[in-house]
Design an enzyme around this catalytic site. Structure first.
Site, PDB file in Angstrom:
ATOM      1  N   SER A  86      -0.395  26.985  23.471  1.00  0.00           N
ATOM      2  CA  SER A  86      -0.175  27.223  24.900  1.00  0.00           C
ATOM      3  C   SER A  86       0.228  28.653  25.203  1.00  0.00           C
ATOM      4  O   SER A  86       0.237  29.061  26.362  1.00  0.00           O
ATOM      5  CB  SER A  86       0.885  26.257  25.437  1.00  0.00           C
ATOM      6  OG  SER A  86       2.147  26.507  24.840  1.00  0.00           O
ATOM      7  N   LYS A 143       8.201  24.121  31.962  1.00  0.00           N
ATOM      8  CA  LYS A 143       8.093  25.570  31.754  1.00  0.00           C
ATOM      9  C   LYS A 143       8.368  26.345  33.045  1.00  0.00           C
ATOM     10  O   LYS A 143       9.110  27.337  33.047  1.00  0.00           O
ATOM     11  CB  LYS A 143       6.701  25.901  31.216  1.00  0.00           C
ATOM     12  CG  LYS A 143       6.454  25.404  29.793  1.00  0.00           C
ATOM     13  CD  LYS A 143       5.019  25.644  29.345  1.00  0.00           C
ATOM     14  CE  LYS A 143       4.804  25.169  27.909  1.00  0.00           C
ATOM     15  NZ  LYS A 143       3.418  25.350  27.460  1.00  0.00           N
TER      16      LYS A 143
END
Length: 809
Positions: free
Chosen positions: A666, A709
């Site tokens: 990611s 996040k």
């Protein structure tokens, strides 16, 4: 790129606040509170595939179609399995009872007899009554006048025969001038002298020839006596046999009528008739068990201890009601929570006897397989596989279609045991095992019998569509749970918040979670906070309170990370610009909490041939997927900038201040951005954090944990002070996964924080640097001047020339 153009770029990719969270409208419900809802039976929500598989597996009656219910915990696997099986079991016939009885031919192998449901106990009681009646009638017969008279007749008949023999022997002795005297100490022969016993002096005065003659006659008489005694012994043996036969006939005649009604009742059962016949003959043979007890002396007590008491002998005529189904309405359902071998297959118990362990058929105890026979057995895979013998023997039982009770430790005991081997019972049941994906895959791969025995996979998914049908089902689930647990009724606004939380659990706006365990925790805690506020109904505010308090109880580690970032222990910049430095986003987790944090990623680029060095990989702190992501960066750079000449690049990339293994891809786009920044010598805005995977074409790919996040970086920026220029770049595909907290949405609404969604690396680099990407070459094969890609190309050209020059020198 001027300011206006940069603002246009930001505006194009900015995600509006309306797409940051999908809120369910409570007006979709026509009720006010759950009290207004009609209570309906529990139903499965969002598991149509599992429902079809379950119905199919339960309907197929052929062997091997046992079920393995697979899925994560908390999705209602156990509840649904029990409910489904209960509905089917109600419609099925009640299975047979099973009784273990004594095997008169082979006592070490008890026999098992099936009976229609409820008849096993009836048969057991009939045998108890039969035993009492047998003892009563035999005692009565053996004490009757007729019995005594016949017995005396038989004894007198044999006594007369014996007296005749002795008379003949006495006559023979007298003929030989010998008298026979029978005394308690033995038999003596005495010579006669003129009809009277000869004295010793008289015998000694005789001539030797006369003495010899008397001795010879005594020998003849003694031989006759020996022959008579032999004949008497034969007569006594015949007497014993005749008396015993007479007593057996008496016993048989006295109890014959007791068996006739039983034979008539159970005439359809061959095994019962065979048992009754063997029972009858054994009683007749062992009639002495039933004769009136006599006072026992000490010696008799010792013999009982060695040989067994009368009660122990009579136990053979009892019935062990092994499995009784008399209280059932339908097929049995057994959920065995501790599936050890003995709990599944039963056992043979023992009792101590003179330094050894003894047992009999009455000590055979059933297991879950016996109790569930004819019905359904539900097991948890985790508990089952903790007992290897249990799993292996379960497979064997399903393969052979029978249940064999064995003592697995019989060979390992120090004290001698008296073992028995009960007759196996035919097995006919459905086994439903509930387990995880991991255990299912493990068994499917390593156990060759698994697919033969468990042909039906009932798979529970973790999410379902967020449509009107499932939303109403969720509301009814809340209704049923509230009523079951005695919670306060929930307002429709509260249920709407619960539905929103369900979407957050799966990080998808158009889906709901099937993890009802997590949802029930929120229901209980919301009701608690409502009661604390002295409210009669749980409202949306109480659900929000429950969620915030739940997060507060488990965010200790999160706060520690934020504190270290804010005091500079962990170095993260949220303002200004830096070349070769960017804020990546990572997701960390504890046992009960998942949170996102920013991580500084830096890159250095220089002339060389070693390529991109992943410092984490060199330090053995990089996982395989992360290594793959780094290789993709090399593929992108080579494909974009090395079509006509090699790239003499050496670069190092690292996640600063990370000391544990890093895995996942990611951050691959983030690493590419920081490389481009270093190569182009263009600074990156430190107020923007990035997440997203990238492929070799520079296309941005979706990632997980997008909400955590974004929120992790937002909270750091908020604590330091929002500037209005901060935000997070995410993949465009992850917009559907956004279910952000209310304060993040509010900050975006006020233009204090931003979310940008992109689909290509060029879009991201423009947002980060404010410089055009220029990733499309013109007709001459050149990138537009003063763009990121042009600067990178120029840097590579310089590296190549430098390398070429060094090589020529």
């Amino acid at each position: 790129m001027n300011i206006q153009e940069y603002e246009n770029v930001l505006s194009i990719h900015r995600v509006p606040a309306s797409k940051l969270c999908s809120e369910f409208e409570s007006e979709n419900f026509s009720f006010e509170t759950t009290d207004d809802l009609e209570k309906l039976p529990n139903e499965m929500i969002g598991q149509k595939r599992a429902e079809k598989a379950m119905n199919f597996g339960l309907a197929v009656e052929q062997s091997g179609y046992n079920l393995f219910v697979v899925g994560p915990a908390g999705t209602g696997r156990m509840t649904y399995a029990l409910d489904s099986v209960s509905k089917v079991a109600e419609l099925r016939a009640v299975p047979t009872d099973w009784c273990y009885v004594y095997n008169f031919e082979n006592p070490d192998m008890p026999l098992v007899i099936p009976f229609p449901a409820g008849m096993g106990q009836k048969f057991q009681r009939e045998m108890e009554v039969l035993l009492i009646d047998i003892e009563r009638l035999i005692r009565s017969s053996f004490t009757s006048e007729v019995f005594e008279k016949e017995k005396r007749r038989i004894l007198d008949e044999f006594r007369d025969e014996i007296e005749d023999l002795w008379e003949q022997t006495d006559a023979y002795a007298l003929e030989n001038q010998i008298k026979i005297e029978r005394t308690p100490t033995g038999i003596e022969t005495i010579p006669l002298f003129f009809g009277r016993p000869m004295e010793i002096k008289e015998f000694e005065q005789l001539a030797d020839t006369n003495k010899k003659m008397i001795k010879d006659r005594e020998n003849l008489v003694e031989n006759k006596i020996d022959e008579t005694i032999y004949q008497i012994l034969k007569i006594e043996d015949q007497l014993k046999k005749k008396v015993n036969q007479f007593m057996m006939e008496t016993a048989a005649n006295s109890i014959q009528e007791l068996f006739q009604p039983l034979r008539e009742t159970y005439k359809e059962s061959k095994k019962v008739l065979e048992y009754l016949e063997a029972y009858f003959h054994d009683v007749v043979t062992h009639f002495s068990f039933f004769i009136e007890d006599k006072p026992q002396d000490e010696q008799q007590n010792i013999m009982n201890a060695l040989m067994g008491s009368k009660e122990q002998y009579l136990r053979r005529y009892t019935v062990n009601l092994f499995v009784s189904q008399r209280n059932l309405n339908g097929a049995p359902i057994i959920y065995e929570t501790n599936p050890t071998y003995h709990n599944l297959f039963g056992k043979v118990e023992y009792h101590g006897s003179l330094g050894s362990w003894d047992t009999d058929f009455t000590l055979v105890k059933p297991g879950a397989l016996h109790l569930a026979n004819g019905g359904y057995l539900i097991l948890q895979a985790t508990e089952l596989l903790q007992h290897p013998n249990a799993w292996i023997r379960l497979k064997r039982a399903l393969q052979t279609g029978s249940i064999q009770i064995e003592n697995l430790n019989e060979d390992n005991v120090v004290i001698p045991t008296s073992g028995i081997k009960p007759e196996p019972i035919p097995l006919n049941l459905k086994v439903i095992i509930i387990g995880s994906y991991y255990l299912y895959d493990f068994l499917a791969e390593f156990d060759e019998d698994f697919h033969k025995l468990f042909k039906v996979k009932v798979e529970f998914v973790t999410l379902m569509d967020k449509d009107q049908e499932n939303s109403w089902k969720m509301a009814r689930f809340v209704k049923n749970f509230v009523d079951q647990e005695g919670l306060l009724p929930f307002h429709r606004r509260a249920i709407a918040k619960v539905i929103d939380y369900s979407s957050r659990l799966v990080d998808e706006q158009s889906k709901l979670s099937t993890n009802f365990h997590e949802i029930t925790k929120v229901l209980v805690e919301s009701s608690y906070w409502a009661k604390l506020d002295n409210e009669s109904v749980v409202d949306g505010l109480h659900v929000e309170k429950a969620l915030s308090e739940k997060a507060l109880r488990s965010n200790h580690v999160t706060e520690q990370y934020r504190e270290m970032i804010n005091n500079g222990t962990i170095m993260v910049e949220t303002d200004g610009s830096r070349v070769g430095q960017i804020n990546g986003l990572a997701v960390l987790g504890t046992r009960d909490s998942v949170f996102g944090i920013p991580t500084k990623i830096t890159a250095q680029t220089y002339v060389g041939k070693s390529g991109i060095m992943n410092i984490e990989r060199e330090a053995a702190l990089s996982g395989q997927i992360h290594n793959k992501g780094m290789m993709i960066l090399t593929g992108f750079l080579s494909g974009e900038f090395a079509k006509n000449r090699p790239i003499p690049l050496s670069a190092s990339i690292t996640f600063e201040q990370t000391y544990s293994t890093i895995d996942g891809d990611s951050a691959s786009s983030t690493e590419l951005y920081v490389l481009l920044s270093s190569l182009a010598d263009v600074p990156i805005n430190q107020g923007i954090a990035v997440t997203g995977s990238v492929n070799q074409w520079g296309e941005i790919q979706s990632i997980g944990g997008v909400n955590e996040k974004i929120e992790g970086f937002y909270h750091i920026c908020k604590e330091r002070g929002l500037t209005g220029k901060q935000g997070v770049i995410i993949p465009k595909q992850n917009i559907q996964n956004l279910m952000l907290e209310d304060d993040v949405v509010e900050a975006v609404n006020k233009d204090q924080f931003h979310i940008w969604a992109i689909s290509h690396i060029a879009e991201g680099i423009e947002i980060l640097t404010g410089v055009s990407a220029g990733n499309v070459r013109n007709e001459k094969g050149k990138y537009p001047s003063n763009t990121i890609f042009a600067k990178v190309e120029e840097r590579f050209n310089k590296m190549y020339e430098s390398t070429k020059k060094t090589k020529n020198e």
